[in-house]
Motif scaffolding. Structure first.
Motif, PDB file in Angstrom:
ATOM      1  N   ALA A   2       0.838  -1.206   0.000  1.00  0.00           N
ATOM      2  CA  ALA A   2       0.000   0.000   0.000  1.00  0.00           C
ATOM      3  C   ALA A   2       0.868   1.250   0.000  1.00  0.00           C
ATOM      4  O   ALA A   2       0.578   2.223  -0.710  1.00  0.00           O
ATOM      5  N   ILE A   6       0.897   4.176  -2.786  1.00  0.00           N
ATOM      6  CA  ILE A   6       0.686   5.583  -2.434  1.00  0.00           C
ATOM      7  C   ILE A   6       1.802   6.454  -3.007  1.00  0.00           C
ATOM      8  O   ILE A   6       1.560   7.531  -3.566  1.00  0.00           O
ATOM      9  N   ARG A  64      -5.527   3.358  -6.312  1.00  0.00           N
ATOM     10  CA  ARG A  64      -4.913   3.585  -4.997  1.00  0.00           C
ATOM     11  C   ARG A  64      -5.948   3.393  -3.888  1.00  0.00           C
ATOM     12  O   ARG A  64      -5.678   2.745  -2.862  1.00  0.00           O
ATOM     13  N   ASN A  65      -7.148   3.958  -4.068  1.00  0.00           N
ATOM     14  CA  ASN A  65      -8.188   3.833  -3.053  1.00  0.00           C
ATOM     15  C   ASN A  65      -8.577   2.378  -2.816  1.00  0.00           C
ATOM     16  O   ASN A  65      -8.783   1.947  -1.678  1.00  0.00           O
ATOM     17  N   ILE A  68      -5.676   0.669  -0.883  1.00  0.00           N
ATOM     18  CA  ILE A  68      -5.676   1.078   0.524  1.00  0.00           C
ATOM     19  C   ILE A  68      -6.800   0.367   1.277  1.00  0.00           C
ATOM     20  O   ILE A  68      -6.596  -0.162   2.376  1.00  0.00           O
ATOM     21  N   ALA A  72      -5.622  -2.449   3.986  1.00  0.00           N
ATOM     22  CA  ALA A  72      -5.819  -2.051   5.380  1.00  0.00           C
ATOM     23  C   ALA A  72      -6.644  -3.085   6.129  1.00  0.00           C
ATOM     24  O   ALA A  72      -6.299  -3.491   7.245  1.00  0.00           O
ATOM     25  N   GLU A 114     -12.534   8.793  -2.634  1.00  0.00           N
ATOM     26  CA  GLU A 114     -11.590   8.840  -1.519  1.00  0.00           C
ATOM     27  C   GLU A 114     -12.342   8.974  -0.203  1.00  0.00           C
ATOM     28  O   GLU A 114     -11.900   8.479   0.832  1.00  0.00           O
ATOM     29  N   LEU A 173      -2.531   5.367  10.969  1.00  0.00           N
ATOM     30  CA  LEU A 173      -2.463   5.782   9.570  1.00  0.00           C
ATOM     31  C   LEU A 173      -1.264   6.691   9.307  1.00  0.00           C
ATOM     32  O   LEU A 173      -0.709   6.676   8.203  1.00  0.00           O
ATOM     33  N   TRP A 176       1.541   4.365   8.877  1.00  0.00           N
ATOM     34  CA  TRP A 176       1.427   3.714   7.572  1.00  0.00           C
ATOM     35  C   TRP A 176       1.618   4.693   6.419  1.00  0.00           C
ATOM     36  O   TRP A 176       1.550   4.302   5.259  1.00  0.00           O
ATOM     37  N   PHE A 178      -0.319   7.103   5.290  1.00  0.00           N
ATOM     38  CA  PHE A 178      -1.508   7.289   4.470  1.00  0.00           C
ATOM     39  C   PHE A 178      -1.629   8.758   4.058  1.00  0.00           C
ATOM     40  O   PHE A 178      -1.028   9.635   4.676  1.00  0.00           O
TER      41      PHE A 178
END
Length: 274
Positions: A2, A6, A64-65, A68, A72, A114, A173, A176, A178
């Motif tokens: 992920a 990103i 990407r969404n 994720i 996750a 998103e 997050l 991570w 994000f």
């Protein structure tokens, strides 16, 4: 993975090949992306037949969404049922909140997908707390269980843990790495007034969470105790106005109905995510 996705999607010099090079070795993830891309969730008129096709049609940010969202929650897929903590209810609540956030975004004519992710991961701090301190987490649920108004239950976490699940989720997050919009949505979804009002993410997820809790309470409520939703809508309307969103009771009632319809229409999609 992920994190790499990103990074690549944030780099304007990246190509579709760069993105596919990261995702394609993971057959399971690639399959899940294709299944979701071909589900009613997107409502596309033609079949998405390959990862390259998905990237072309949906675009970098949407892939990407999806990554994720799936990565996750795959990180927590082995969590077992734990007493009062119903993991299946948790997944359903997360998905419903995601649908609500997306519906609100569409209504406000802003990019919605998103915000779907923001709604999906808004309670991820609860999973971290449950895994790390299962006894304390169950104790907190026992303390708060007499409360029928579920939306206020998070306040008991402060007494047991010294922090709430939104704070835990925000830290997780951040670790991570994000996107900032998702970090803020998770970290401030119970107190959006403390967030920067230049971003609508916290207030949208806040209201989406309220709409979801109302939907769940109406489903469970046999005596009609919670049919008066003005109690819940009042604060949401006032907070939204501070973000420049001019809502009234009719607007939130309409969004509540939209959520109910979307939950019915997307009944099969939830199985693809979880």
């Amino acid at each position: 993975m992920a994190l790499r996705v990103i990074e690549v999607t944030a780099d304007p010099k990246s190509s579709a090949n760069d993105l596919m090079a990261i995702i394609s070795p993971d057959v399971s993830l690639t399959t899940k992306i294709l299944k979701i891309a071909n589900s009613p969730f997107y409502g596309l008129t033609r079949e998405i037949s390959s990862l390259q096709h998905a990237v072309t049609v949906l675009g970098f940010k949407e892939i990407r969404n999806l990554v994720i969202s799936t990565v996750a929650f795959d990180s927590f897929k082995n969590i077992k049922q734990g007493g009062r903590f119903d993991i299946n209810k948790f997944w359903k609540h997360s998905f419903y909140c995601a649908l609500a956030a997306k519906a609100i975004a569409v209504d406000l004519k802003i990019k919605s997908n998103e915000l779907f992710v923001a709604g999906l991961v808004h309670d991820i701090g609860k999973l971290a707390m449950f895994i790390t301190f299962p006894s304390e987490f169950m104790m907190q649920l026992e303390i708060m269980s007499p409360l029928k108004i579920k939306y206020t239950a998070f306040e008991g976490e402060k007494d047991v843990f010294g922090m709430t699940h939104d704070e835990v989720g925000m830290r997780l997050l951040k670790k991570w790495m994000f996107p900032e919009s998702l970090i803020n949505a998770v970290g401030y979804h119970h107190h959006p007034q403390e967030a920067d009002n230049k971003s609508h993410f916290p207030i949208i997820v806040h209201v989406a969470d309220i709409l979801t809790h109302i939907h769940e309470m109406q489903e469970e409520d046999e005596e009609g105790e919670y049919t008066n939703t003005e109690l819940f809508y009042g604060d949401a309307i006032e907070l939204a106005q501070s973000f420049g969103i001019d809502w009234n009771l009719l607007d939130l009632s309409r969004l509540q109905q939209t959520l109910k319809e979307n939950i019915k229409n997307e009944a099969e999609t939830i199985k693809l995510f979880f």
